[in-house]
Write a protein that holds these residues in place. Structure first.
Motif, PDB file in Angstrom:
ATOM      1  N   LEU A 121       0.813  -1.216   0.000  1.00  0.00           N
ATOM      2  CA  LEU A 121       0.000   0.000   0.000  1.00  0.00           C
ATOM      3  C   LEU A 121       0.847   1.266   0.000  1.00  0.00           C
ATOM      4  O   LEU A 121       0.685   2.140  -0.844  1.00  0.00           O
ATOM      5  N   HIS A 122       1.736   1.370   0.954  1.00  0.00           N
ATOM      6  CA  HIS A 122       2.474   2.613   1.130  1.00  0.00           C
ATOM      7  C   HIS A 122       3.493   2.864   0.032  1.00  0.00           C
ATOM      8  O   HIS A 122       3.641   3.997  -0.428  1.00  0.00           O
ATOM      9  N   ALA A 123       4.209   1.824  -0.380  1.00  0.00           N
ATOM     10  CA  ALA A 123       5.212   2.009  -1.421  1.00  0.00           C
ATOM     11  C   ALA A 123       4.567   2.511  -2.702  1.00  0.00           C
ATOM     12  O   ALA A 123       5.114   3.378  -3.392  1.00  0.00           O
ATOM     13  N   ALA A 124       3.395   1.982  -3.020  1.00  0.00           N
ATOM     14  CA  ALA A 124       2.701   2.408  -4.235  1.00  0.00           C
ATOM     15  C   ALA A 124       2.302   3.875  -4.155  1.00  0.00           C
ATOM     16  O   ALA A 124       2.427   4.620  -5.133  1.00  0.00           O
ATOM     17  N   HIS A 126       3.706   6.251  -2.203  1.00  0.00           N
ATOM     18  CA  HIS A 126       4.919   7.074  -2.216  1.00  0.00           C
ATOM     19  C   HIS A 126       5.523   7.155  -3.613  1.00  0.00           C
ATOM     20  O   HIS A 126       6.029   8.201  -4.026  1.00  0.00           O
ATOM     21  N   GLU A 127       5.465   6.048  -4.355  1.00  0.00           N
ATOM     22  CA  GLU A 127       6.061   6.025  -5.688  1.00  0.00           C
ATOM     23  C   GLU A 127       5.237   6.820  -6.684  1.00  0.00           C
ATOM     24  O   GLU A 127       5.783   7.548  -7.517  1.00  0.00           O
ATOM     25  N   MET A 128       3.910   6.715  -6.601  1.00  0.00           N
ATOM     26  CA  MET A 128       3.047   7.410  -7.549  1.00  0.00           C
ATOM     27  C   MET A 128       2.941   8.898  -7.248  1.00  0.00           C
ATOM     28  O   MET A 128       2.827   9.721  -8.160  1.00  0.00           O
ATOM     29  N   HIS A 129       2.991   9.253  -5.971  1.00  0.00           N
ATOM     30  CA  HIS A 129       2.816  10.648  -5.566  1.00  0.00           C
ATOM     31  C   HIS A 129       4.094  11.128  -4.887  1.00  0.00           C
ATOM     32  O   HIS A 129       4.262  10.976  -3.676  1.00  0.00           O
ATOM     33  N   GLN A 130       4.968  11.705  -5.656  1.00  0.00           N
ATOM     34  CA  GLN A 130       6.258  12.133  -5.131  1.00  0.00           C
ATOM     35  C   GLN A 130       6.138  13.253  -4.094  1.00  0.00           C
ATOM     36  O   GLN A 130       7.076  13.518  -3.344  1.00  0.00           O
ATOM     37  N   ASP A 131       4.973  13.909  -4.050  1.00  0.00           N
ATOM     38  CA  ASP A 131       4.776  14.987  -3.088  1.00  0.00           C
ATOM     39  C   ASP A 131       4.318  14.477  -1.729  1.00  0.00           C
ATOM     40  O   ASP A 131       4.360  15.210  -0.743  1.00  0.00           O
ATOM     41  N   ILE A 132       3.885  13.238  -1.657  1.00  0.00           N
ATOM     42  CA  ILE A 132       3.428  12.687  -0.384  1.00  0.00           C
ATOM     43  C   ILE A 132       4.636  12.279   0.457  1.00  0.00           C
ATOM     44  O   ILE A 132       5.451  11.461   0.043  1.00  0.00           O
ATOM     45  N   VAL A 133       4.730  12.870   1.637  1.00  0.00           N
ATOM     46  CA  VAL A 133       5.869  12.650   2.529  1.00  0.00           C
ATOM     47  C   VAL A 133       5.630  11.481   3.479  1.00  0.00           C
ATOM     48  O   VAL A 133       6.547  10.722   3.791  1.00  0.00           O
ATOM     49  N   ALA A 134       4.388  11.319   3.939  1.00  0.00           N
ATOM     50  CA  ALA A 134       4.116  10.326   4.976  1.00  0.00           C
ATOM     51  C   ALA A 134       2.728   9.725   4.804  1.00  0.00           C
ATOM     52  O   ALA A 134       1.840  10.328   4.189  1.00  0.00           O
ATOM     53  N   ALA A 183      -3.025  -4.163  -5.878  1.00  0.00           N
ATOM     54  CA  ALA A 183      -3.910  -3.558  -4.878  1.00  0.00           C
ATOM     55  C   ALA A 183      -3.353  -2.218  -4.425  1.00  0.00           C
ATOM     56  O   ALA A 183      -4.108  -1.260  -4.195  1.00  0.00           O
ATOM     57  N   GLY A 184      -2.028  -2.141  -4.304  1.00  0.00           N
ATOM     58  CA  GLY A 184      -1.400  -0.884  -3.910  1.00  0.00           C
ATOM     59  C   GLY A 184      -1.598   0.188  -4.954  1.00  0.00           C
ATOM     60  O   GLY A 184      -1.828   1.359  -4.621  1.00  0.00           O
ATOM     61  N   HIS A 185      -1.525  -0.165  -6.219  1.00  0.00           N
ATOM     62  CA  HIS A 185      -1.705   0.814  -7.293  1.00  0.00           C
ATOM     63  C   HIS A 185      -3.120   1.390  -7.273  1.00  0.00           C
ATOM     64  O   HIS A 185      -3.314   2.580  -7.532  1.00  0.00           O
ATOM     65  N   LYS A 186      -4.112   0.565  -6.960  1.00  0.00           N
ATOM     66  CA  LYS A 186      -5.489   1.050  -6.920  1.00  0.00           C
ATOM     67  C   LYS A 186      -5.691   2.031  -5.763  1.00  0.00           C
ATOM     68  O   LYS A 186      -6.405   3.023  -5.900  1.00  0.00           O
ATOM     69  N   VAL A 187      -5.060   1.740  -4.647  1.00  0.00           N
ATOM     70  CA  VAL A 187      -5.143   2.662  -3.517  1.00  0.00           C
ATOM     71  C   VAL A 187      -4.405   3.956  -3.849  1.00  0.00           C
ATOM     72  O   VAL A 187      -4.889   5.057  -3.565  1.00  0.00           O
ATOM     73  N   ALA A 188      -3.251   3.840  -4.469  1.00  0.00           N
ATOM     74  CA  ALA A 188      -2.458   5.020  -4.815  1.00  0.00           C
ATOM     75  C   ALA A 188      -3.225   5.952  -5.742  1.00  0.00           C
ATOM     76  O   ALA A 188      -3.148   7.178  -5.608  1.00  0.00           O
ATOM     77  N   ASN A 189      -3.966   5.386  -6.674  1.00  0.00           N
ATOM     78  CA  ASN A 189      -4.740   6.210  -7.611  1.00  0.00           C
ATOM     79  C   ASN A 189      -5.745   7.100  -6.892  1.00  0.00           C
ATOM     80  O   ASN A 189      -6.088   8.179  -7.371  1.00  0.00           O
ATOM     81  N   ALA A 190      -6.211   6.646  -5.747  1.00  0.00           N
ATOM     82  CA  ALA A 190      -7.240   7.392  -5.013  1.00  0.00           C
ATOM     83  C   ALA A 190      -6.688   8.608  -4.290  1.00  0.00           C
ATOM     84  O   ALA A 190      -7.439   9.515  -3.925  1.00  0.00           O
ATOM     85  N   PHE A 191      -5.372   8.644  -4.061  1.00  0.00           N
ATOM     86  CA  PHE A 191      -4.786   9.723  -3.263  1.00  0.00           C
ATOM     87  C   PHE A 191      -4.360  10.924  -4.095  1.00  0.00           C
ATOM     88  O   PHE A 191      -3.338  11.546  -3.823  1.00  0.00           O
ATOM     89  N   ARG A 192      -5.152  11.284  -5.043  1.00  0.00           N
ATOM     90  CA  ARG A 192      -4.862  12.466  -5.860  1.00  0.00           C
ATOM     91  C   ARG A 192      -5.545  13.682  -5.233  1.00  0.00           C
ATOM     92  O   ARG A 192      -6.753  13.845  -5.322  1.00  0.00           O
ATOM     93  N   GLY A 193      -4.745  14.502  -4.551  1.00  0.00           N
ATOM     94  CA  GLY A 193      -5.269  15.739  -4.007  1.00  0.00           C
ATOM     95  C   GLY A 193      -6.095  15.621  -2.748  1.00  0.00           C
ATOM     96  O   GLY A 193      -6.777  16.577  -2.364  1.00  0.00           O
ATOM     97  N   VAL A 194      -6.057  14.479  -2.067  1.00  0.00           N
ATOM     98  CA  VAL A 194      -6.791  14.331  -0.806  1.00  0.00           C
ATOM     99  C   VAL A 194      -5.840  13.847   0.277  1.00  0.00           C
ATOM    100  O   VAL A 194      -4.762  13.322  -0.010  1.00  0.00           O
TER     101      VAL A 194
END
Length: 280
Positions: A121-124, A126-134, A183-194
């Motif tokens: 979950l987390h690696a996906a 962090h990798e997709m959203h370079q601006d996400i720190v934590a 599964a991680g990629h699907k979760v990562a897609n959801a974290f756009r701007g939220v």
């Protein structure tokens, strides 16, 4: 700056105010985001705050066996992130047993294993959203229960308004253990701007583009909001919602990454004075 200096109160300085909560009067004791003279200092700072976030989760009772993982990106090597070790209770996490891993899940520093679900979950993210720190996730009592409803938190209070239009519900693979990379990629897609997500039949996830302190506090806040909404719904009475205009106003002033960081400072100070073994 010596790492130990990050543990003491700091004075508010003359930097531009970014929040109405910052005092207009100068020279008062008020939390200030530190500046670092080296990557080593910043890394130590982030590791200490990651440990504090784990300890805060322990105090809140967010432990559930080996489930739950918190991560923060390394300041010098952004392709790496620090996380809590597998199968160690949140209350026993300390600087010395943190592990550092890359986006493939390989541990590059530390002796403990990594949590497979945490890596997926987390690696996906962090990798997709370079601006996400934590990022934070745990199998909490109320958040997990609320996630079964497959809906968002409603603005029933000022606190809940902090998440208004700033969180999503993820229905993909709801309830299936997240151990596959897809599964991680699907979760990562959801974290756009939220800053938060409710993974249906699974639980809560928060992310911060600012700090681990912010991600941790917003997780605590979201769990609290889920509990409050479940309590209100149990009464059978339809609550009065904060209007969209007022909810957006509240979110602007009390829902930012900075405010999440600021909210965490009393937690940090309490932990520093009561749990000095964090720094072992």
């Amino acid at each position: 700056m010596e790492a130990v200096l990050t543990r003491v109160p700091q004075f508010f300085n003359d930097e531009e105010r970014i929040s109405i909560y910052q005092p207009e009067q100068r020279g008062l004791i008020f939390p200030a985001i530190p500046k670092f003279s080296s990557y080593a200092d910043e890394r130590q700072y982030r590791k200490e705050r990651l440990v504090a976030a784990c300890r805060a989760f322990a105090i809140e009772g967010y432990d559930y066996g080996f489930a739950g993982h918190l991560t923060v990106r390394d300041p010098e090597h952004p392709e790496l992130y620090w996380t809590n070790p597998m199968a160690i209770h949140f209350a026993q996490v300390k600087v010395s047993n943190l592990i550092c891993a890359d986006h493939t899940g390989k541990v590059v520093e530390g002796t403990y294993a990594i949590n497979r679900a945490g890596f997926v979950l987390h690696a996906a993210v962090h990798e997709m959203h370079q601006d996400i720190v934590a990022m934070c996730h745990a199998h909490t009592e109320y958040g997990t229960a609320f996630a079964s409803l497959g809906k968002k938190v409603e603005p029933i209070t000022q606190d809940a308004a902090a998440f208004y239009e700033d969180h999503v519900v993820i229905g993909d693979e709801a309830g299936q253990v997240a151990v596959e990379v897809k599964a991680g990629h699907k979760v990562a897609n959801a974290f756009r701007g939220v800053k938060a997500a409710i993974h249906q039949n699974h639980g809560l996830l928060t992310a911060s583009r600012h700090s681990i302190e912010s991600a941790a506090f917003w997780f605590i806040a979201l769990e609290r909001c889920c509990k409050q909404q479940l309590m209100v719904e149990a009464t059978g009475v339809t609550p009065h919602l904060v209007t969209p205009e007022r909810a957006r106003y509240s979110r602007e002033h009390v829902g930012s990454d900075y405010i999440g960081w600021l909210h965490f400072q009393p937690i940090w100070n309490h932990l520093v004075s009561t749990q000095p073994d964090m720094f072992d």
